[in-house]
Design a protein around this motif. Structure first.
Motif, PDB file in Angstrom:
ATOM      1  N   GLY A 205       0.590  -1.298   0.245  1.00 35.78           N
ATOM      2  CA  GLY A 205      -0.014  -0.159   0.327  1.00 35.78           C
ATOM      3  C   GLY A 205       0.695   1.391  -0.183  1.00 35.78           C
ATOM      4  N   LYS A 206       2.423   1.221   0.584  1.00 33.27           N
ATOM      5  CA  LYS A 206       2.774   2.533   0.788  1.00 33.27           C
ATOM      6  C   LYS A 206       3.516   2.695  -0.377  1.00 33.27           C
TER       7      LYS A 206
ATOM      8  N   THR B  70       0.907   4.086  -2.828  1.00 32.24           N
ATOM      9  CA  THR B  70       0.605   5.534  -2.707  1.00 32.24           C
ATOM     10  C   THR B  70       1.086   7.113  -3.523  1.00 32.24           C
TER      11      THR B  70
ATOM     12  N   SER C 153       1.751  10.823  -3.856  1.00 31.57           N
ATOM     13  CA  SER C 153       1.172  12.054  -2.415  1.00 31.57           C
ATOM     14  C   SER C 153       1.969  13.118  -3.573  1.00 31.57           C
TER      15      SER C 153
ATOM     16  N   ALA D 208      -2.253  12.097  -0.104  1.00 29.39           N
ATOM     17  CA  ALA D 208      -2.076  11.224  -1.203  1.00 29.39           C
ATOM     18  C   ALA D 208      -2.548  11.588  -2.004  1.00 29.39           C
TER      19      ALA D 208
ATOM     20  N   TYR E 257      -4.133   6.555  -3.558  1.00 30.07           N
ATOM     21  CA  TYR E 257      -4.451   6.325  -2.143  1.00 30.07           C
ATOM     22  C   TYR E 257      -3.757   4.544  -2.558  1.00 30.07           C
ATOM     23  N   GLY E 258      -3.326   3.806  -1.458  1.00 27.86           N
ATOM     24  CA  GLY E 258      -2.726   2.111  -1.737  1.00 27.86           C
ATOM     25  C   GLY E 258      -3.267   1.579  -2.163  1.00 27.86           C
TER      26      GLY E 258
ATOM     27  N   ILE F 213      -1.703   6.073   3.987  1.00 31.85           N
ATOM     28  CA  ILE F 213      -1.750   5.262   2.311  1.00 31.85           C
ATOM     29  C   ILE F 213      -3.341   5.234   1.789  1.00 31.85           C
ATOM     30  N   GLY F 214      -4.745   5.613   2.922  1.00 31.11           N
ATOM     31  CA  GLY F 214      -5.431   5.399   2.836  1.00 31.11           C
ATOM     32  C   GLY F 214      -6.620   5.969   3.779  1.00 31.11           C
TER      33      GLY F 214
ATOM     34  N   ARG G  33      -8.408   6.148  -8.227  1.00 34.53           N
ATOM     35  CA  ARG G  33      -7.482   6.921  -7.235  1.00 34.53           C
ATOM     36  C   ARG G  33      -6.816   6.354  -5.746  1.00 34.53           C
ATOM     37  N   MET G  34      -7.566   4.616  -5.893  1.00 35.11           N
ATOM     38  CA  MET G  34      -7.438   3.653  -5.120  1.00 35.11           C
ATOM     39  C   MET G  34      -7.118   2.479  -5.522  1.00 35.11           C
TER      40      MET G  34
END
Length: 450
Positions: A193-194, A197, A199, A204, A207-208, A262-263, A283-284
């Motif tokens: 997830g990081k 992401t 940013s 963000a 989002y991861g 990250i979320g 975007r996710m």
């Protein structure tokens, strides 16, 4: 937000359908209906009062049922927990009520739901041997769920810890795709997830990882604890302990997620409170949602080639992939028209509406006979179907105490996660505070129910 997203949002809160702990009790069961099947005792029309969501039990469904059952008219009430509480307390409840299997222990321990076993034994439409295991969360033997009489039927469900992801966003970040067969570990999922992401200016842009934070915290944390081989509740369902190694690890993971940015969380919520809009906007990269989520992409041709489903992640050595709700319905113990309510139950859970739901892909059916109806026309549907079928091997019921609602647990956990994320408390302090507050609620619930 469209109607299906509204439907899904209710899943995490459906355990409140009967409200908080109350003292309404009844000894009635499903075999004590005061009216004859299909109509009134003298041939007059029976008015069946139903509390449900109008985007699930639609006007078309109601019209179809009334056409097939000319002696029954449905009076529809939109789901309203406050109104339901008042109706239950007055002894004049609806004849059929929307509710989740997970969380039904509270309703059943209070004697509010009728035993449906006599109907299941006689029905040629809705048969006990056709029910999938998810329905067992509606069973109650007087002390715990999973066995004993059946007090409700699930209409559709999903294993809600599974993952959906955008393969193009993975490719852009040069991150390998998730496996369709082997679950990713939660620690690895956080690291992925990081990487996903994106940013800008400290915020963000992509989002991861999304966890549907606004919908549920208690169910996924219980799942994490079970995956580590520990119990959530004491044997008598009156205490929890989040200070154990498994509890600290689960709470600590959520704190790490919140601090990583990250979320979405309750400290950084999405405007509509759900992952879908952000996921559709690319975007996710990953969202933790059940099989039902795939129903959103049937008309999204531009996304269909870049979405995939993955198994529920694991925290520990044990694969556990539960439903967080399993929405269906029950017939109140004091309902005036149980026989007619059962006719509607048969129609809605096993008749044309049930087949329609299965074919749409908005959740999995709760009947074995309808499972082959799930859609597989599109490539992403075929992939998701296979993942979902494999995941069924790891389905397991979440523990359910009659002495506290899931919604109350969610609010307690969220409050202390926020403090820990903001470094106002350590993970250990948050775990102790969560444990103390939930146990206080459990004690009060036990005293009220007896």
């Amino acid at each position: 937000m469209n109607s299906e997203i509204t439907r899904r949002r209710f899943l995490a809160r459906s355990a409140l359908a009967a409200g908080g702990v109350a003292t309404v009790m009844s000894g009635c069961d499903a075999g004590t209906s005061g009216s004859s099947p299909g109509g009134g005792t003298g041939g007059e029309t029976v008015t069946l009062t139903v509390m449900y969501n109008n985007n699930e039990l639609t006007k078309e469904h109601i019209a179809g049922f009334e056409k097939d059952n000319p002696g029954i008219r449905i009076e529809f009430i939109q789901t309203d927990s406050t109104r339901l509480n008042a109706m239950l307390a007055s002894g004049n409840p609806p004849d059929l009520v929307r509710a989740a299997a997970v969380g039904s222990a509270n309703t059943n321990a209070r004697g509010l739901a009728a035993d449906l076993t006599p109907y299941l034994e006689k029905s040629q439409v809705l048969r006990a041997d056709d029910l999938l295991g998810v329905n067992d969360s509606f069973r109650w033997d007087g002390s715990k769920i999973g066995q004993g009489p059946c007090y409700g039927i699930v209409k559709d469900w999903s294993q809600d810890a599974t993952l959906w992801y955008n393969t193009k966003l993975f490719d852009q970040a040069k991150v390998p795709h998730l496996s369709a067969g082997e679950p990713v570990g939660y620690d690895e999922l956080l690291a992925i997830g990081k990487k996903l992401t994106v940013s800008s200016g400290g915020k963000a842009q992509v989002y991861g990882l999304g966890l549907e934070w606004a919908w549920n915290l208690w169910a996924p944390i219980m799942t994490m604890i079970l995956q580590q081989g520990e119990q959530v509740y004491s044997d008598d369902l009156t205490k929890v302990d989040l200070t154990t190694p498994a509890g600290r690890r689960a709470i600590g993971w959520y704190v790490d997620f919140g601090r990583a940015g990250i979320g979405p969380t309750s400290l950084n919520p999405l405007p509509d409170g759900a992952d879908l809009t952000t996921f559709l906007a690319k975007r996710m990269a990953i969202t933790q949602d059940g099989y039902w989520f795939g129903g959103n992409f049937v008309k999204e041709a531009a996304l269909q080639g870049s979405i995939a489903m993955a198994p529920a992640p694991v925290m520990g050595d044990k694969r556990v992939s539960p439903t967080y709700a399993g929405v269906g319905a029950y017939i109140p113990a004091k309902a005036k028209h149980k026989d007619e309510a059962w006719k509607l139950m048969e129609y809605f859970m096993a008749g044309p509406p049930a087949e329609e739901r299965a074919k749409s892909g908005w959740g999995m059916p709760a009947l074995k006979s309808l499972m082959p109806k799930l859609p597989q026309e599109l490539p992403y549907q075929t992939q998701a179907f296979q993942v979902a079928q494999d995941e069924l091997k790891h389905a397991a019921p979440l523990p359910d105490s009659p002495y506290v609602t899931n919604d109350k647990c969610n609010s307690v956990i969220d409050k202390h996660l926020q403090r820990a994320i903001k470094n106002q408390a350590t993970v250990e302090e948050a775990c102790r505070a969560i444990t103390d507050e939930i146990n206080k609620e459990l004690k009060q619930g036990k005293e009220q129910i007896g």
